[in-house]
Design a protein around this motif. Structure first.
Motif, PDB file in Angstrom:
ATOM      1  N   MET A   1       1.778 -23.017  14.050  1.00  0.00           N
ATOM      2  CA  MET A   1       1.021 -21.633  14.074  1.00  0.00           C
ATOM      3  C   MET A   1       0.440 -21.365  12.714  1.00  0.00           C
ATOM      4  N   LYS A   2      -0.819 -21.043  12.480  1.00  0.00           N
ATOM      5  CA  LYS A   2      -1.253 -20.387  11.342  1.00  0.00           C
ATOM      6  C   LYS A   2      -0.685 -19.095  10.693  1.00  0.00           C
ATOM      7  N   LYS A   3      -0.332 -18.956   9.616  1.00  0.00           N
ATOM      8  CA  LYS A   3       0.156 -17.732   9.126  1.00  0.00           C
ATOM      9  C   LYS A   3      -0.889 -16.690   8.881  1.00  0.00           C
ATOM     10  N   THR A   4      -0.481 -15.685   9.184  1.00  0.00           N
ATOM     11  CA  THR A   4      -1.795 -14.479   8.897  1.00  0.00           C
ATOM     12  C   THR A   4      -1.536 -13.940   7.712  1.00  0.00           C
ATOM     13  N   SER A   5      -2.563 -13.401   7.032  1.00  0.00           N
ATOM     14  CA  SER A   5      -2.400 -12.704   5.922  1.00  0.00           C
ATOM     15  C   SER A   5      -1.295 -11.790   5.799  1.00  0.00           C
ATOM     16  N   PHE A   6      -0.828 -11.269   6.596  1.00  0.00           N
ATOM     17  CA  PHE A   6       0.223 -10.298   6.581  1.00  0.00           C
ATOM     18  C   PHE A   6       1.575 -11.203   6.446  1.00  0.00           C
ATOM     19  N   ASP A   7       1.707 -12.497   7.303  1.00  0.00           N
ATOM     20  CA  ASP A   7       2.597 -13.073   6.903  1.00  0.00           C
ATOM     21  C   ASP A   7       2.772 -13.473   5.672  1.00  0.00           C
ATOM     22  N   VAL A   8       1.754 -14.193   4.999  1.00  0.00           N
ATOM     23  CA  VAL A   8       1.875 -14.414   3.590  1.00  0.00           C
ATOM     24  C   VAL A   8       2.311 -13.308   2.743  1.00  0.00           C
ATOM     25  N   PHE A   9       1.878 -11.978   3.130  1.00  0.00           N
ATOM     26  CA  PHE A   9       2.263 -10.842   2.111  1.00  0.00           C
ATOM     27  C   PHE A   9       3.603 -10.826   2.333  1.00  0.00           C
ATOM     28  N   ILE A  10       4.165 -10.613   3.586  1.00  0.00           N
ATOM     29  CA  ILE A  10       5.604 -10.398   3.720  1.00  0.00           C
ATOM     30  C   ILE A  10       6.561 -11.471   3.052  1.00  0.00           C
ATOM     31  N   GLU A  11       5.897 -12.523   3.234  1.00  0.00           N
ATOM     32  CA  GLU A  11       6.660 -13.788   2.577  1.00  0.00           C
ATOM     33  C   GLU A  11       6.885 -13.634   1.065  1.00  0.00           C
ATOM     34  N   LYS A  12       5.842 -13.278   0.549  1.00  0.00           N
ATOM     35  CA  LYS A  12       5.885 -12.985  -1.026  1.00  0.00           C
ATOM     36  C   LYS A  12       6.678 -11.738  -1.381  1.00  0.00           C
ATOM     37  N   GLN A  13       6.718 -10.750  -0.531  1.00  0.00           N
ATOM     38  CA  GLN A  13       7.325  -9.471  -0.606  1.00  0.00           C
ATOM     39  C   GLN A  13       9.073  -9.608  -0.578  1.00  0.00           C
ATOM     40  N   MET A  14       9.371 -10.500   0.253  1.00  0.00           N
ATOM     41  CA  MET A  14      10.737 -10.827   0.380  1.00  0.00           C
ATOM     42  C   MET A  14      11.544 -11.293  -0.573  1.00  0.00           C
ATOM     43  N   LYS A  15      10.606 -11.979  -1.524  1.00  0.00           N
ATOM     44  CA  LYS A  15      11.262 -12.329  -2.729  1.00  0.00           C
ATOM     45  C   LYS A  15      11.800 -11.354  -3.736  1.00  0.00           C
ATOM     46  N   ASN A  16      11.387 -10.051  -3.572  1.00  0.00           N
ATOM     47  CA  ASN A  16      11.850  -8.949  -3.894  1.00  0.00           C
ATOM     48  C   ASN A  16      13.079  -8.685  -3.421  1.00  0.00           C
ATOM     49  N   LYS A  17      14.376  -8.369  -3.975  1.00  0.00           N
ATOM     50  CA  LYS A  17      15.600  -8.242  -3.156  1.00  0.00           C
ATOM     51  C   LYS A  17      15.389  -6.573  -2.676  1.00  0.00           C
ATOM     52  N   GLU A  18      14.885  -5.812  -3.721  1.00  0.00           N
ATOM     53  CA  GLU A  18      14.793  -4.221  -3.057  1.00  0.00           C
ATOM     54  C   GLU A  18      14.010  -4.371  -1.761  1.00  0.00           C
ATOM     55  N   PHE A  19      12.815  -4.955  -1.698  1.00  0.00           N
ATOM     56  CA  PHE A  19      12.034  -4.935  -0.409  1.00  0.00           C
ATOM     57  C   PHE A  19      12.587  -5.641   0.459  1.00  0.00           C
ATOM     58  N   GLU A  20      13.307  -6.649   0.275  1.00  0.00           N
ATOM     59  CA  GLU A  20      13.943  -7.427   1.670  1.00  0.00           C
ATOM     60  C   GLU A  20      15.223  -6.525   2.135  1.00  0.00           C
ATOM     61  N   LYS A  21      15.839  -5.770   1.239  1.00  0.00           N
ATOM     62  CA  LYS A  21      16.830  -4.838   1.787  1.00  0.00           C
ATOM     63  C   LYS A  21      15.871  -3.848   2.698  1.00  0.00           C
ATOM     64  N   ALA A  22      15.399  -3.124   2.104  1.00  0.00           N
ATOM     65  CA  ALA A  22      14.540  -2.102   2.921  1.00  0.00           C
ATOM     66  C   ALA A  22      14.110  -2.568   4.065  1.00  0.00           C
ATOM     67  N   TYR A  23      13.275  -3.772   4.066  1.00  0.00           N
ATOM     68  CA  TYR A  23      12.552  -4.484   5.228  1.00  0.00           C
ATOM     69  C   TYR A  23      13.742  -4.627   6.311  1.00  0.00           C
ATOM     70  N   GLU A  24      14.838  -5.256   5.965  1.00  0.00           N
ATOM     71  CA  GLU A  24      15.928  -5.433   6.947  1.00  0.00           C
ATOM     72  C   GLU A  24      16.607  -4.231   7.613  1.00  0.00           C
ATOM     73  N   GLN A  25      16.963  -3.225   6.756  1.00  0.00           N
ATOM     74  CA  GLN A  25      17.275  -1.873   7.243  1.00  0.00           C
ATOM     75  C   GLN A  25      16.201  -1.177   8.334  1.00  0.00           C
ATOM     76  N   GLU A  26      15.083  -1.516   7.868  1.00  0.00           N
ATOM     77  CA  GLU A  26      13.883  -0.903   8.719  1.00  0.00           C
ATOM     78  C   GLU A  26      13.904  -1.679  10.137  1.00  0.00           C
ATOM     79  N   TYR A  27      14.044  -2.913   9.960  1.00  0.00           N
ATOM     80  CA  TYR A  27      14.074  -3.595  11.289  1.00  0.00           C
ATOM     81  C   TYR A  27      15.436  -3.470  12.194  1.00  0.00           C
ATOM     82  N   LYS A  28      16.335  -3.226  11.390  1.00  0.00           N
ATOM     83  CA  LYS A  28      17.541  -2.670  12.399  1.00  0.00           C
ATOM     84  C   LYS A  28      17.416  -1.321  12.889  1.00  0.00           C
ATOM     85  N   ARG A  29      16.818  -0.505  12.267  1.00  0.00           N
ATOM     86  CA  ARG A  29      16.628   0.856  12.650  1.00  0.00           C
ATOM     87  C   ARG A  29      15.519   0.688  13.918  1.00  0.00           C
TER      88      ARG A  29
END
Length: 92
Positions: A1-29
């Protein structure tokens, strides 16, 4: 499956630990919000009915279900009781 521009954006952002933590918390909520919505629908209850049982407004129930309302442990326990569920919390 081809990655969307959003997928690429998230993949890059997930390298930032603060972003990753906030993303995971929001996902759980949002996962909790979705699960509560599904429980209510399976119980064939309206938001008004749930609100009455937990002592709040239907607007608050709507905001919880839409992921726009932070909710307390007390509220989650009340909602679990309405749907005859129990809550399991683990710190790992």
């Amino acid at each position: 499956m081809k990655k969307t521009s959003f997928d690429v954006f998230i993949e890059k952002q997930m390298k930032n630990k603060e972003f990753e933590k906030a993303y995971e918390q929001e996902y759980k909520r949002l996962t909790m919000a979705y699960e509560l919505t599904q429980l209510r629908k399976r119980a064939k209850m309206t938001r008004e009915q749930v609100a009455k049982k937990v002592g709040t407004s239907s607007n608050i129930i709507s905001r919880i279900e839409n992921g726009r309302q932070n909710f307390s442990l007390d509220m989650i326990l009340k909602l679990a009781d309405v749907f005859n569920k129990h809550l399991e919390i683990r710190l790992v």
